[in-house]
Write an enzyme that holds these catalytic residues in place. Structure first.
Site, short mmCIF file in Angstrom:
data_model
loop_
_atom_site.label_atom_id
_atom_site.label_comp_id
_atom_site.label_asym_id
_atom_site.label_seq_id
_atom_site.Cartn_x
_atom_site.Cartn_y
_atom_site.Cartn_z
N GLU A 264 0.83 -1.20 0.00
CA GLU A 264 0.00 0.00 0.00
C GLU A 264 0.86 1.25 0.00
O GLU A 264 1.56 1.53 0.99
CB GLU A 264 -0.91 0.00 1.22
CG GLU A 264 -1.86 1.16 1.20
CD GLU A 264 -2.97 0.99 2.22
OE1 GLU A 264 -4.04 1.54 1.98
OE2 GLU A 264 -2.78 0.31 3.22
N LYS A 396 -8.88 -13.93 16.76
CA LYS A 396 -9.09 -13.54 15.35
C LYS A 396 -10.52 -13.14 15.03
O LYS A 396 -10.98 -13.32 13.90
CB LYS A 396 -8.63 -14.67 14.41
CG LYS A 396 -7.18 -15.05 14.63
CD LYS A 396 -6.73 -16.23 13.82
CE LYS A 396 -5.30 -16.60 14.19
NZ LYS A 396 -4.81 -17.78 13.53
N ASP A 472 1.16 -13.77 13.18
CA ASP A 472 -0.03 -14.29 12.50
C ASP A 472 -0.87 -13.09 12.06
O ASP A 472 -1.48 -12.42 12.89
CB ASP A 472 -0.81 -15.17 13.48
CG ASP A 472 -1.97 -15.88 12.80
OD1 ASP A 472 -2.41 -15.38 11.73
OD2 ASP A 472 -2.44 -16.90 13.32
N HIS A 570 -2.28 10.77 -1.84
CA HIS A 570 -2.58 9.45 -2.41
C HIS A 570 -2.47 9.46 -3.92
O HIS A 570 -2.02 8.49 -4.52
CB HIS A 570 -3.98 8.99 -1.99
CG HIS A 570 -3.90 8.00 -0.89
ND1 HIS A 570 -4.13 6.68 -1.07
CD2 HIS A 570 -3.53 8.16 0.39
CE1 HIS A 570 -3.94 6.05 0.06
NE2 HIS A 570 -3.58 6.93 0.97
#
Ligand code: ADP
Length: 585
Positions: A264, A396, A472, A570
């Site tokens: 990104e 999660k 993770d 951006h």
């Protein structure tokens, strides 16, 4: 090309990263963000420049012929001179700066220096950047000298040394049997005893079965033995993710170069700018509040009364020592801290919390929980273990229990950013930041019914650092729970900013942390592997760095939003200027 040119000449100012831009959207060029596309404004100024030069030269030639003094100028000549000067300045700025930049070969990575128009900050930064020692050593001269640097191995060299995998005739037979279904794809590693070859054969079989090419997904240059039985099954290659560096991030008097794996645009640059503001303001302080991984099995009884009996037993302090002895048998590092129970009718959820040393600890805590469940079966034979994980852990998934009770490492990180740094580095004001934080991160998130999402983009930084360091990445869900607070202090001159993150789940041993690339990133942070001084010190340090990097990210993005720079930056950094239609064809 325009975007590249501009990125080398203009400061990095802001930068919020968020959504993935679709291919269709990306057909737009970065320069489209400007009111007049760059190629048009270039054409206008070129025309203006040459027209003005032609006009003035022809007029002056006429004057010389008629012996009129050149100092006598008409209105049209004044306009032509102005047009000449304006177009000259434009063209010099546009093309000249890059030329000069290319002559002095200025490194593009010096984002900090290039973005600053503040003299004080520049002087400080030049000092910072002039350091010859690595991050951690900059503030501690007593540390031992570094070993000689490893030779730089280029991709080309790796390719030269390790020829691309070539399939043999024997391999061809195995591929055919995998395609025919007579050899299971998952059994290749154990059958062949060669993980790399297994991956190559599986990959080829997959391409034939699907009729789809995997060109672009590399196979060579990866140690497939290192993931066997631990990190990934049935590999056919690996995905490359670039790693950028933000920093130095100054936390608790130590500097860290923070590795961030991301695709990104803006994210690393933005975090880097936040690091700079923090560094120039004297650094951040990160405090670990709690350290305990959780696992909550669900057990069922015939009646709610029996479920309540077990709850009372588990929560009775007199029984804790016995339960801890049973739990702690599972590992040298897992130490039971407490059990919190919740009842839903006849069902009981037992949330065990334990320390896990330098491991993130899910395996460790699960083993300890299994020991206790086996032990309880003697006194509670009517207890049915429905699942070792009953989602009250909670792993999660967004859950209030993690937000309130914490999971993994709970950290609060704070800094006071000087007012002039807010203005000169972050290009905004303390007042604007405080107001925007209240409206966006607090009120806006409350309006949205947020659960732990009282921040601007904590998960951006958490996920990038997690991928780089072998955590993770699915645990970014609860690890990104964060409340960002901002307050004007010192008579409104300076900004106090803090991030409070109750559930940072990280480890420096186990899982993906031992893989070569991830391990290198942990090494860069000085937290690779198990801590030699005290078990758990490395993983706790990593958690404080994650919080510090989030602090930097929050500071920079909020500033970009407050200054209204988000879209502009951006367009500049997050949109490729390549013709995507050509790339895809
Ligand atoms: P997790 O519980 O995070 O899934 P693993 O169980 O895969 O991690 O890895 C932890 C393993 O590493 C255990 O076998 C443990 O004994 C070992 N280990 C070695 N040193 C440490 C340490 N300092 N902290 C935690 N575990 C350690």
């Amino acid at each position: 090309m325009e975007a590249r040119r501009r990125s080398s000449t203009k400061p990095v100012q802001s930068l919020k990263p968020t959504k993935t831009v679709s291919v269709d959207e990306d057909l737009t060029k970065a320069s489209d963000a400007l009111p007049l596309p760059l190629h048009l404004s270039n054409a206008v100024f070129f025309t203006l420049f040459f027209s003005a030069v032609y006009f003035l030269l022809s007029h002056w030639r006429e004057k010389i012929r008629t012996s009129t003094p050149l100092s006598v100028v008409t209105y049209s000549e004044i306009i032509a001179i102005l047009a000449f000067v304006a177009s000259f300045i434009y063209l010099l700025g546009f093309f000249g700066t890059d030329f000069v930049q290319s002559l002095i070969l200025r490194p593009q990575t010096e984002v900090w220096n290039s973005e600053d128009d503040d003299e004080v900050a520049d002087v400080l930064l030049r000092k910072e950047d002039a350091r010859k020692v690595p991050c951690g050593q900059a503030l501690n001269c007593s540390l031992p000298p570094l070993p000689p640097p490893a030779p730089i191995v280029t991709v080309q060299k790796v390719l030269d040394e390790k020829p691309v995998t070539v399939l043999t005739e024997e391999d061809e037979e195995i591929i055919k049997s995998v395609v025919a279904g007579t050899t299971p794809s998952y059994s290749l590693e154990s059958k062949l005893g060669d993980c790399k070859r297994a991956a190559a054969i599986r990959r080829e079989a997959l391409q034939r079965l699907t009729g789809k090419s995997l060109e672009g997904l590399p196979l060579d240059g990866f140690d497939y033995e290192s993931i066997l039985g631990q990190c990934c099954e049935m590999p056919v290659g690996y995905v490359q993710i670039p790693v950028g560096i933000a920093g130095p991030l100054l936390i608790n008097g130590r500097e860290y170069s923070v590795p961030m794996a991301t695709t990104e645009g803006c994210l690393v640059a933005s975090t880097n700018r936040g690091c700079k503001a923090i560094h120039l303001s004297g650094g951040a302080t990160s405090t670990l509040l709690r350290d305990g991984m959780t696992r909550a099995p669900v057990v069922r009884f015939g009646t709610a009364k029996r479920a309540a009996d077990l709850k009372l037993y588990l929560e009775d302090p007199d029984n804790f020592d016995t339960l801890a002895v049973v739990f702690n048998r599972s590992s040298r590092f897992g130490r039971l801290q407490g059990i919190k129970c919740a009842i839903a009718g006849k069902n009981l959820y037992l949330r065990f919390t334990c320390t896990t040393g330098d491991a993130m600890g899910m395996n460790m805590v699960s083993k300890g929980v299994q020991n206790v469940l086996d032990f309880l079966q003697t006194d509670f034979p009517d207890m049915d273990v429905m699942g070792i994980s009953g989602n009250f852990c909670s792993d999660k998934k967004p859950a209030a229990v993690n937000w309130i009770e914490g999971r993994g490492k709970s950290v609060v990180c704070e800094a006071i950013i000087k007012g002039d740094i807010v203005r000169k580095v972050l290009k905004t004001t303390v007042e604007s930041l405080v107001e925007l934080n209240m409206l966006k991160n607090l009120t806006g998130s409350a309006m949205a019914g947020a659960l732990g999402g009282f921040n601007a983009h904590a998960s951006n930084i958490v996920t990038a650092v997690y991928i780089a360091t072998g955590q993770d990445p699915a645990q970014n869900v609860e690890s990104s729970h964060c409340i960002t607070m901002m307050e004007a202090v010192n008579d409104g001159q300076d900004l106090h900013i803090s991030v409070t993150m109750p559930s940072i789940e990280v480890g420096t041993v186990g899982g993906g942390t031992q893989l070569a690339s991830q391990s290198a990133c942990l090494n860069l942070l000085g937290v690779k592997g198990a801590s030699k001084e005290s078990a758990g010190a490395n993983s706790r340090m990593l958690a404080t760095v994650v919080a510090g990097a989030v602090l930097a990210g929050e500071l920079s993005l909020m500033s970009a939003l407050a200054a209204g720079q988000l879209v502009k930056s951006h367009m500049k950094y997050n949109r490729s200027n390549k013709d995507v239609s050509k790339a895809s064809s």
